[in-house]
Design a protein around this motif. Structure first.
Motif, PDB file in Angstrom:
ATOM      1  N   VAL A 293       0.772  -0.993  -0.005  1.00 50.63           N
ATOM      2  CA  VAL A 293       0.007   0.039  -0.058  1.00 50.63           C
ATOM      3  C   VAL A 293       0.910   1.246   0.079  1.00 50.63           C
ATOM      4  O   VAL A 293       2.109   1.480   0.599  1.00 50.63           O
ATOM      5  N   GLN A 294       0.668   2.115  -0.802  1.00 50.93           N
ATOM      6  CA  GLN A 294       1.335   3.471  -0.935  1.00 50.93           C
ATOM      7  C   GLN A 294       0.585   4.560  -1.248  1.00 50.93           C
ATOM      8  O   GLN A 294      -0.561   4.353  -1.658  1.00 50.93           O
ATOM      9  N   TYR A 295       1.047   5.711  -1.137  1.00 50.91           N
ATOM     10  CA  TYR A 295       0.305   7.112  -1.503  1.00 50.91           C
ATOM     11  C   TYR A 295       0.530   7.445  -2.958  1.00 50.91           C
ATOM     12  O   TYR A 295       1.464   7.265  -3.719  1.00 50.91           O
ATOM     13  N   VAL A 296      -0.574   8.065  -3.437  1.00 51.23           N
ATOM     14  CA  VAL A 296      -0.639   8.691  -4.753  1.00 51.23           C
ATOM     15  C   VAL A 296      -0.588   9.962  -4.452  1.00 51.23           C
ATOM     16  O   VAL A 296       0.132  10.950  -5.082  1.00 51.23           O
ATOM     17  N   ASN A 297      -1.570  10.482  -3.642  1.00 53.91           N
ATOM     18  CA  ASN A 297      -1.591  11.905  -3.122  1.00 53.91           C
ATOM     19  C   ASN A 297      -2.042  12.105  -1.602  1.00 53.91           C
ATOM     20  O   ASN A 297      -2.213  11.160  -0.963  1.00 53.91           O
ATOM     21  N   ALA A 298      -2.495  13.305  -1.242  1.00 52.17           N
ATOM     22  CA  ALA A 298      -2.997  13.324   0.027  1.00 52.17           C
ATOM     23  C   ALA A 298      -4.330  12.600   0.410  1.00 52.17           C
ATOM     24  O   ALA A 298      -4.571  12.248   1.516  1.00 52.17           O
ATOM     25  N   HIS A 299      -5.006  12.180  -0.773  1.00 51.26           N
ATOM     26  CA  HIS A 299      -6.416  11.522  -0.491  1.00 51.26           C
ATOM     27  C   HIS A 299      -6.153  10.023  -1.140  1.00 51.26           C
ATOM     28  O   HIS A 299      -6.825   9.191  -0.599  1.00 51.26           O
ATOM     29  N   GLN A 300      -5.668  10.032  -2.252  1.00 58.05           N
ATOM     30  CA  GLN A 300      -5.648   8.531  -2.954  1.00 58.05           C
ATOM     31  C   GLN A 300      -4.411   7.937  -2.527  1.00 58.05           C
ATOM     32  O   GLN A 300      -3.455   8.405  -2.474  1.00 58.05           O
ATOM     33  N   THR A 319      -9.489   4.621  -1.713  1.00 61.73           N
ATOM     34  CA  THR A 319      -9.354   6.027  -0.696  1.00 61.73           C
ATOM     35  C   THR A 319      -9.954   5.197   0.625  1.00 61.73           C
ATOM     36  O   THR A 319     -10.317   4.136   0.868  1.00 61.73           O
ATOM     37  N   ILE A 320      -9.473   5.724   1.936  1.00 61.53           N
ATOM     38  CA  ILE A 320     -10.132   5.468   3.142  1.00 61.53           C
ATOM     39  C   ILE A 320     -11.100   6.339   3.714  1.00 61.53           C
ATOM     40  O   ILE A 320     -11.160   7.446   3.807  1.00 61.53           O
TER      41      ILE A 320
END
Length: 359
Positions: A293-300, A319-320
């Motif tokens: 699991v990794q970040y795409v941006n602040a939300h996704q 998204t969470i």
């Protein structure tokens, strides 16, 4: 398996109790003794001792099987994640009898995934669950009963509209907080009895890296090998339990910056350098399925299938939300894996935070 308790091997209760009084409780304890020592400890004749050793040896020896046997066992042996897109890629869900690892930076939803899987496992098979209890080993004090209930009621509102079902679900999640390496190992070594007594169908370890990284300074000579031996022991126990009881094992892992065989401190989570799964390549070969699991941006965020015996290398955006992890079912991507080892797969982390003043 060598750590299997003697009383689970078919020997008489009398002999088992006699050996236990002399601190001989596992197959390993007994098989480490000489025949003469076994005779004295168990109070047996030579012939009786030979039969005892044969019985215990057969109990821990791997059974002879065929590809056809495995195919029949695994044809319907998956645990649905409740994500149709992920289940499709994994050909049914998380494979039973194996270890699945979820790794990534903090805040990406590893514990959220564990809580959601716990809820699903307690549900009836007609609802896609396992109709079983869950053994949840928490090494970071990250487990939240309130969040567990919130995910259950938000993700499956119709099923959990009844308060009694919510209470039943919560009762079936058995929590163990183990905050040191020794505590974790002792818990794993006793887990066979816990699985039987609670009718558990899922084991969760959140996280495998937490206590290990706190207690082992890998910059010191010989520590890396000691840590590797500990992790190998833990993995062997979990694989035995998964195979013995035909259940899935899910664990979480942390991230680290990669410098050869060494690991940097946890500053990797805010560093833009080469970030990979923690615990090294040896550990990466101990798990059967690795989800990153990794970040795409602040939300996704994204889930990557980095290692699997059945699934392609694929990317799913999510998204969470209040109901937990929400995957964009229409935005999955399959791609060719360009790396040489899933332990070296680069992981995206969040490198900046937006500050919004409160009026």
């Amino acid at each position: 398996m060598a750590t299997r308790l003697l009383k689970r091997t078919g020997i008489s209760n009398e002999i088992s109790d006699r050996l236990k009084r002399q601190q001989i409780e596992s197959c390993k304890d007994l098989l480490s003794l000489t025949p003469i020592e076994v005779m004295h400890a168990a109070g047996l004749s030579y012939q009786q001792m030979s039969v005892l050793l044969q019985t215990v040896s057969k109990a821990v020896a791997p059974p002879v099987t065929t590809a056809l046997d495995l195919w029949k066992q695994n044809s319907d042996s998956c645990f649905s994640t409740s994500f149709p897109a992920l289940d499709k890629l994994l050909r049914g869900g998380l494979p039973c009898r194996t270890i699945t690892e979820v790794t990534g930076p903090s805040g990406c939803g590893k514990t959220q995934m564990c809580l959601m899987l716990s809820v699903v496992a307690t549900m009836p098979k007609s609802e896609g669950g396992l109709d079983s209890s869950v053994i949840y080993i928490d090494t970071e004090s990250a487990f939240s009963a309130e969040r567990l209930v919130e995910i259950a009621q938000s993700r499956f509102p119709e099923y959990f509209s009844c308060k009694e079902r919510v209470l039943q679900m919560a009762r079936r999640v058995i929590l163990f907080r183990e905050l040191t390496c020794d505590d974790v190992v002792r818990r794993l070594e006793r887990l066979e009895e816990d699985i039987i007594s609670t009718s558990a169908g899922l084991i969760i370890l959140d996280s495998v890296a937490s206590v290990v990284r706190k207690e082992f300074d890998t910059t010191l000579p010989g520590i890396l090998m000691h840590r590797s031996n500990l992790l190998t022991h833990e993995a062997s126990i979990l694989k035995y339990l998964a195979h013995q009881f035909n259940i899935p094992v899910v664990l979480t892992n942390q991230i680290t910056t990669h410098f050869g065989d060494q690991e940097s401190p946890s500053s990797a989570e805010v560093d833009s350098g080469c970030v990979t799964a923690a615990l090294g390549n040896t550990w990466s070969h101990s798990v059967n399925t690795r989800l990153i699991v990794q970040y795409v941006n602040a939300h996704q965020r994204q889930i990557l299938i980095a290692k699997s015996s059945v699934a392609p290398f694929a990317v799913l955006n999510y998204t969470i939300q209040k109901q937990g992890i929400c995957i964009d079912e229409n935005d999955s991507q399959e791609t060719l894996y360009q790396g040489t080892d899933p332990g070296l797969q680069p992981i995206k982390v969040r490198t900046g935070f937006t500050y919004r003043p409160v009026d």
